[in-house]
Write a protein that holds these residues in place. Structure first.
Motif, PDB file in Angstrom:
ATOM      1  N   ARG A  42      25.460  27.181  44.995  1.00 36.60           N
ATOM      2  CA  ARG A  42      26.208  26.814  43.429  1.00 36.60           C
ATOM      3  C   ARG A  42      27.091  27.682  42.914  1.00 36.60           C
ATOM      4  NH1 ARG A  42      20.197  28.042  40.698  1.00 36.60           N
ATOM      5  NH2 ARG A  42      20.553  29.662  42.198  1.00 36.60           N
ATOM      6  N   ARG A  43      27.357  28.938  43.756  1.00 32.82           N
ATOM      7  CA  ARG A  43      28.375  29.846  43.437  1.00 32.82           C
ATOM      8  C   ARG A  43      29.458  30.056  44.579  1.00 32.82           C
ATOM      9  NH1 ARG A  43      27.452  34.830  41.925  1.00 32.82           N
ATOM     10  NH2 ARG A  43      29.424  34.919  40.440  1.00 32.82           N
ATOM     11  N   PRO A  44      30.021  29.044  45.230  1.00 28.15           N
ATOM     12  CA  PRO A  44      30.677  29.430  46.617  1.00 28.15           C
ATOM     13  C   PRO A  44      31.979  30.166  46.249  1.00 28.15           C
ATOM     14  CG  PRO A  44      31.245  27.074  45.587  1.00 28.15           C
ATOM     15  CD  PRO A  44      30.355  27.705  44.658  1.00 28.15           C
ATOM     16  N   ASN A  45      32.156  31.016  47.271  1.00 30.41           N
ATOM     17  CA  ASN A  45      33.197  32.087  47.187  1.00 30.41           C
ATOM     18  C   ASN A  45      34.539  31.220  47.545  1.00 30.41           C
ATOM     19  OD1 ASN A  45      31.568  34.243  46.075  1.00 30.41           O
ATOM     20  ND2 ASN A  45      31.220  34.709  48.069  1.00 30.41           N
ATOM     21  N   LYS A  46      35.367  30.947  46.723  1.00 26.89           N
ATOM     22  CA  LYS A  46      36.560  30.147  46.800  1.00 26.89           C
ATOM     23  C   LYS A  46      37.782  30.948  47.015  1.00 26.89           C
ATOM     24  CE  LYS A  46      35.346  25.757  44.775  1.00 26.89           C
ATOM     25  NZ  LYS A  46      35.710  24.574  44.246  1.00 26.89           N
ATOM     26  N   PHE A  47      37.648  32.364  46.427  1.00 27.70           N
ATOM     27  CA  PHE A  47      38.846  33.309  46.777  1.00 27.70           C
ATOM     28  C   PHE A  47      38.328  34.368  47.831  1.00 27.70           C
ATOM     29  CE2 PHE A  47      39.059  31.947  42.384  1.00 27.70           C
ATOM     30  CZ  PHE A  47      40.347  31.754  42.067  1.00 27.70           C
ATOM     31  N   SER A  48      39.315  34.267  48.860  1.00 26.99           N
ATOM     32  CA  SER A  48      39.210  35.270  49.717  1.00 26.99           C
ATOM     33  C   SER A  48      39.384  36.725  49.372  1.00 26.99           C
ATOM     34  CB  SER A  48      40.118  35.111  50.865  1.00 26.99           C
ATOM     35  OG  SER A  48      41.430  35.332  50.762  1.00 26.99           O
ATOM     36  N   LYS A  49      39.083  37.526  49.997  1.00 28.90           N
ATOM     37  CA  LYS A  49      39.125  39.204  49.851  1.00 28.90           C
ATOM     38  C   LYS A  49      40.528  39.277  49.708  1.00 28.90           C
ATOM     39  CE  LYS A  49      37.646  43.354  49.085  1.00 28.90           C
ATOM     40  NZ  LYS A  49      36.898  43.494  47.994  1.00 28.90           N
ATOM     41  N   GLU A  50      41.547  38.763  50.781  1.00 22.98           N
ATOM     42  CA  GLU A  50      42.703  39.130  50.722  1.00 22.98           C
ATOM     43  C   GLU A  50      43.655  38.527  49.234  1.00 22.98           C
ATOM     44  OE1 GLU A  50      46.863  38.714  53.603  1.00 22.98           O
ATOM     45  OE2 GLU A  50      45.285  37.265  53.922  1.00 22.98           O
ATOM     46  N   GLN A  51      43.166  37.273  48.812  1.00 25.71           N
ATOM     47  CA  GLN A  51      43.624  36.712  47.700  1.00 25.71           C
ATOM     48  C   GLN A  51      43.418  37.237  46.656  1.00 25.71           C
ATOM     49  OE1 GLN A  51      41.580  32.754  48.111  1.00 25.71           O
ATOM     50  NE2 GLN A  51      43.403  32.014  49.546  1.00 25.71           N
ATOM     51  N   MET A  52      42.141  38.063  46.543  1.00 22.07           N
ATOM     52  CA  MET A  52      41.601  38.702  45.437  1.00 22.07           C
ATOM     53  C   MET A  52      42.623  40.068  45.271  1.00 22.07           C
ATOM     54  SD  MET A  52      37.579  38.056  45.336  1.00 22.07           S
ATOM     55  CE  MET A  52      37.211  39.091  43.624  1.00 22.07           C
ATOM     56  N   ASN A  53      42.773  40.705  46.482  1.00 22.65           N
ATOM     57  CA  ASN A  53      43.730  42.045  46.567  1.00 22.65           C
ATOM     58  C   ASN A  53      45.067  41.675  46.062  1.00 22.65           C
ATOM     59  OD1 ASN A  53      41.643  43.277  47.640  1.00 22.65           O
ATOM     60  ND2 ASN A  53      42.146  43.335  49.737  1.00 22.65           N
ATOM     61  N   MET A 196      34.611  27.421  39.695  1.00 26.37           N
ATOM     62  CA  MET A 196      34.913  28.863  39.927  1.00 26.37           C
ATOM     63  C   MET A 196      36.165  29.364  39.513  1.00 26.37           C
ATOM     64  SD  MET A 196      32.082  29.981  41.763  1.00 26.37           S
ATOM     65  CE  MET A 196      32.838  31.585  41.964  1.00 26.37           C
ATOM     66  N   VAL A 197      36.275  30.563  38.893  1.00 25.20           N
ATOM     67  CA  VAL A 197      37.289  31.147  38.288  1.00 25.20           C
ATOM     68  C   VAL A 197      37.378  32.457  38.738  1.00 25.20           C
ATOM     69  CG1 VAL A 197      37.039  29.970  36.313  1.00 25.20           C
ATOM     70  CG2 VAL A 197      36.079  31.902  36.515  1.00 25.20           C
ATOM     71  N   ILE A 198      38.527  33.374  38.544  1.00 25.34           N
ATOM     72  CA  ILE A 198      38.867  34.562  38.989  1.00 25.34           C
ATOM     73  C   ILE A 198      39.095  35.215  37.705  1.00 25.34           C
ATOM     74  CG2 ILE A 198      41.310  34.405  39.349  1.00 25.34           C
ATOM     75  CD1 ILE A 198      40.994  36.308  41.625  1.00 25.34           C
ATOM     76  N   LEU A 199      38.428  36.309  37.584  1.00 27.60           N
ATOM     77  CA  LEU A 199      38.270  36.970  36.107  1.00 27.60           C
ATOM     78  C   LEU A 199      39.064  38.444  36.469  1.00 27.60           C
ATOM     79  CD1 LEU A 199      37.386  37.611  33.160  1.00 27.60           C
ATOM     80  CD2 LEU A 199      35.366  38.390  34.081  1.00 27.60           C
ATOM     81  N   ILE A 200      40.134  38.589  35.816  1.00 27.46           N
ATOM     82  CA  ILE A 200      40.776  40.113  35.824  1.00 27.46           C
ATOM     83  C   ILE A 200      40.718  40.718  34.616  1.00 27.46           C
ATOM     84  CG2 ILE A 200      43.220  41.126  36.589  1.00 27.46           C
ATOM     85  CD1 ILE A 200      42.897  37.515  37.364  1.00 27.46           C
ATOM     86  N   SER A 201      40.110  42.018  34.526  1.00 26.32           N
ATOM     87  CA  SER A 201      39.751  42.690  33.552  1.00 26.32           C
ATOM     88  C   SER A 201      40.757  43.983  33.545  1.00 26.32           C
ATOM     89  CB  SER A 201      38.324  43.308  33.574  1.00 26.32           C
ATOM     90  OG  SER A 201      37.293  42.090  33.711  1.00 26.32           O
ATOM     91  N   LEU A 202      41.388  43.991  32.372  1.00 25.31           N
ATOM     92  CA  LEU A 202      42.452  45.132  32.083  1.00 25.31           C
ATOM     93  C   LEU A 202      41.842  46.151  31.335  1.00 25.31           C
ATOM     94  CD1 LEU A 202      45.715  42.969  32.117  1.00 25.31           C
ATOM     95  CD2 LEU A 202      44.894  44.031  33.945  1.00 25.31           C
ATOM     96  N   GLU A 203      41.413  47.369  31.596  1.00 21.64           N
ATOM     97  CA  GLU A 203      41.153  48.465  30.579  1.00 21.64           C
ATOM     98  C   GLU A 203      42.177  48.841  29.916  1.00 21.64           C
ATOM     99  OE1 GLU A 203      37.976  51.893  31.217  1.00 21.64           O
ATOM    100  OE2 GLU A 203      39.427  51.918  32.694  1.00 21.64           O
ATOM    101  N   THR A 204      42.250  48.725  28.566  1.00 22.96           N
ATOM    102  CA  THR A 204      43.224  48.971  27.652  1.00 22.96           C
ATOM    103  C   THR A 204      42.868  50.035  26.800  1.00 22.96           C
ATOM    104  OG1 THR A 204      43.778  46.588  28.058  1.00 22.96           O
ATOM    105  CG2 THR A 204      44.940  48.065  26.197  1.00 22.96           C
ATOM    106  N   LYS A 205      43.749  50.872  26.573  1.00 18.68           N
ATOM    107  CA  LYS A 205      43.642  52.036  25.122  1.00 18.68           C
ATOM    108  C   LYS A 205      44.727  52.085  24.589  1.00 18.68           C
ATOM    109  CE  LYS A 205      42.225  56.719  24.628  1.00 18.68           C
ATOM    110  NZ  LYS A 205      41.672  58.071  25.181  1.00 18.68           N
ATOM    111  N   ILE A 206      44.592  51.805  23.115  1.00 21.19           N
ATOM    112  CA  ILE A 206      45.900  51.957  22.328  1.00 21.19           C
ATOM    113  C   ILE A 206      45.547  53.017  21.279  1.00 21.19           C
ATOM    114  CG2 ILE A 206      47.336  50.698  20.535  1.00 21.19           C
ATOM    115  CD1 ILE A 206      46.168  48.064  21.959  1.00 21.19           C
ATOM    116  N   GLY A 207      46.107  54.174  21.498  1.00 24.96           N
ATOM    117  CA  GLY A 207      45.849  55.231  20.790  1.00 24.96           C
ATOM    118  C   GLY A 207      44.552  55.755  20.902  1.00 24.96           C
ATOM    119  N   GLU A 208      43.541  55.562  19.896  1.00 24.78           N
ATOM    120  CA  GLU A 208      42.080  55.857  20.157  1.00 24.78           C
ATOM    121  C   GLU A 208      41.315  54.713  20.454  1.00 24.78           C
ATOM    122  OE1 GLU A 208      41.243  59.111  20.542  1.00 24.78           O
ATOM    123  OE2 GLU A 208      43.267  59.679  20.202  1.00 24.78           O
TER     124      GLU A 208
END
Length: 330
Positions: A42-53, A196-208
């Motif tokens: 139900r959750r096939p890994n379509k993105f390879s490790k190299e593609q995620m890198n 399947m989707v690829i999720l890229i999370s950007l940790e962001t800090k603006i001031g405080e």
């Protein structure tokens, strides 16, 4: 992640090996045995490790560019980095979003289909407050955007997407455009729930203010360029591709750049008393003789030698030589 044994577990293992309770040969045979790996259909890994890198490299470059842009726009310190790159189903991503959210849906032309990036509420409201001249405060309770706030976020989002196209330049030419902004995650259905989707999370800090900017890209949209998402392709394209127009543009910019040029007549050392006693008409002897060449400085570096003179009733110099070694002046 591999389990790490505690000291007591290590002692127990050594004792078992010493007493003969554990046979080392059996452990070796077990290691050689082919292990079974669970696979969820139900959750096939379509993105390879190299593609995620590769995606990580793309969005690390993007995070640096975006942080610079937002710092200038918001007149505040912005820090941004890639926190994680993972693949999951679209349904799992949508269920992880609160209601209301700030969800920007954009097309990825010339690729067919849409992508999503979500700006967490504290970041979005902090940006809006800064753009309106405030200190970057956020409301106590999360709410949907007003029409004015929505227009501001749409304008900022489009500029963010323009920068995203630059980050993807080595993979493919993108022209992403904002289509609309949604607040209810259940209405943001761009692909089927089990896609399947690829999720890229950007940790962001603006001031405080701290928060996340999440990019959700469906596999079905990226499929035409999925083979290009390899580090080998990325670095080969970066190193081998020479754009004559870009090189010519850089050359023209360098040729028209203005640089400071100074001619040093000479130097001397005087006391503070002599400096205070200087009057109009006083003569100050320098360390240069009349027949010696003058030093010509480009910035703080000596590059040429020259003779002083007059040309068309204006002071001028004639270059007589080059400083081969060069050297910065303090």
């Amino acid at each position: 992640m591999t389990d790490i044994l505690s000291q007591s577990e290590i002692d127990a293992l050594l004792a078992a090996l010493t007493s003969g309770e554990v046979n080392p040969n059996e452990l070796k045979e077990e290691e050689k045995t082919k292990k079974v790996r669970t696979y969820d259909f139900r959750r096939p890994n379509k993105f390879s490790k190299e593609q995620m890198n590769s995606m990580q490299v793309i969005y690390e470059n993007y995070a640096r560019t975006l942080a610079t842009f937002l710092s200038a726009q918001l007149r505040n310190i912005v820090q941004m980095s890639v926190l994680s790159v993972e693949q999951l189903t679209y349904d799992e991503f949508i269920r992880s979003l609160p209601d209301p959210s700030i969800i920007v849906i954009f097309n990825m032309a010339p690729l067919e289909g849409n992508g999503i990036f979500e700006i967490q509420a504290p970041l979005a409201f902090g940006m809006i407050d800064r753009l309106f001249g405030g200190s970057g405060g956020v409301p106590n309770k999360t709410r949907a955007l007003t029409e004015i706030e929505r227009a501001i976020i749409e304008r900022v989002s489009q500029r963010m997407l323009d920068l995203l196209s630059e980050a993807w330049e080595n993979i493919t030419k993108l022209n992403p455009k904002v289509e609309f902004i949604e607040s209810n995650p259940q209405f943001a259905q761009i692909v089927s729930p089990m896609e399947m989707v690829i999720l890229i999370s950007l940790e962001t800090k603006i001031g405080e203010i701290e928060g996340m900017i999440n990019f959700c890209l469906p596999y079905i949209v990226l499929e035409p360029v999925i083979d290009k998402l390899s580090l080998h392709f990325w670095f080969a394209r970066t190193s081998s591709e020479q754009n004559p127009a870009h090189r010519l543009s850089l050359q023209k910019r360098i040729e028209t750049a203005r640089i400071p040029l100074h001619v040093l007549l000479g130097t001397t050392t005087i006391t503070v008393r002599e400096l205070l006693d200087l009057q109009v008409g006083d003569v100050v002897p320098l360390d240069k003789k009349v027949e010696q060449d003058l030093d010509v400085l480009i910035g703080n570096s000596q590059k040429f030698y020259a003779k002083p003179g007059i040309l068309n009733k204006r002071l001028a110099i004639q270059i007589t030589g080059f400083q081969m070694k060069g050297g910065d002046l303090a």
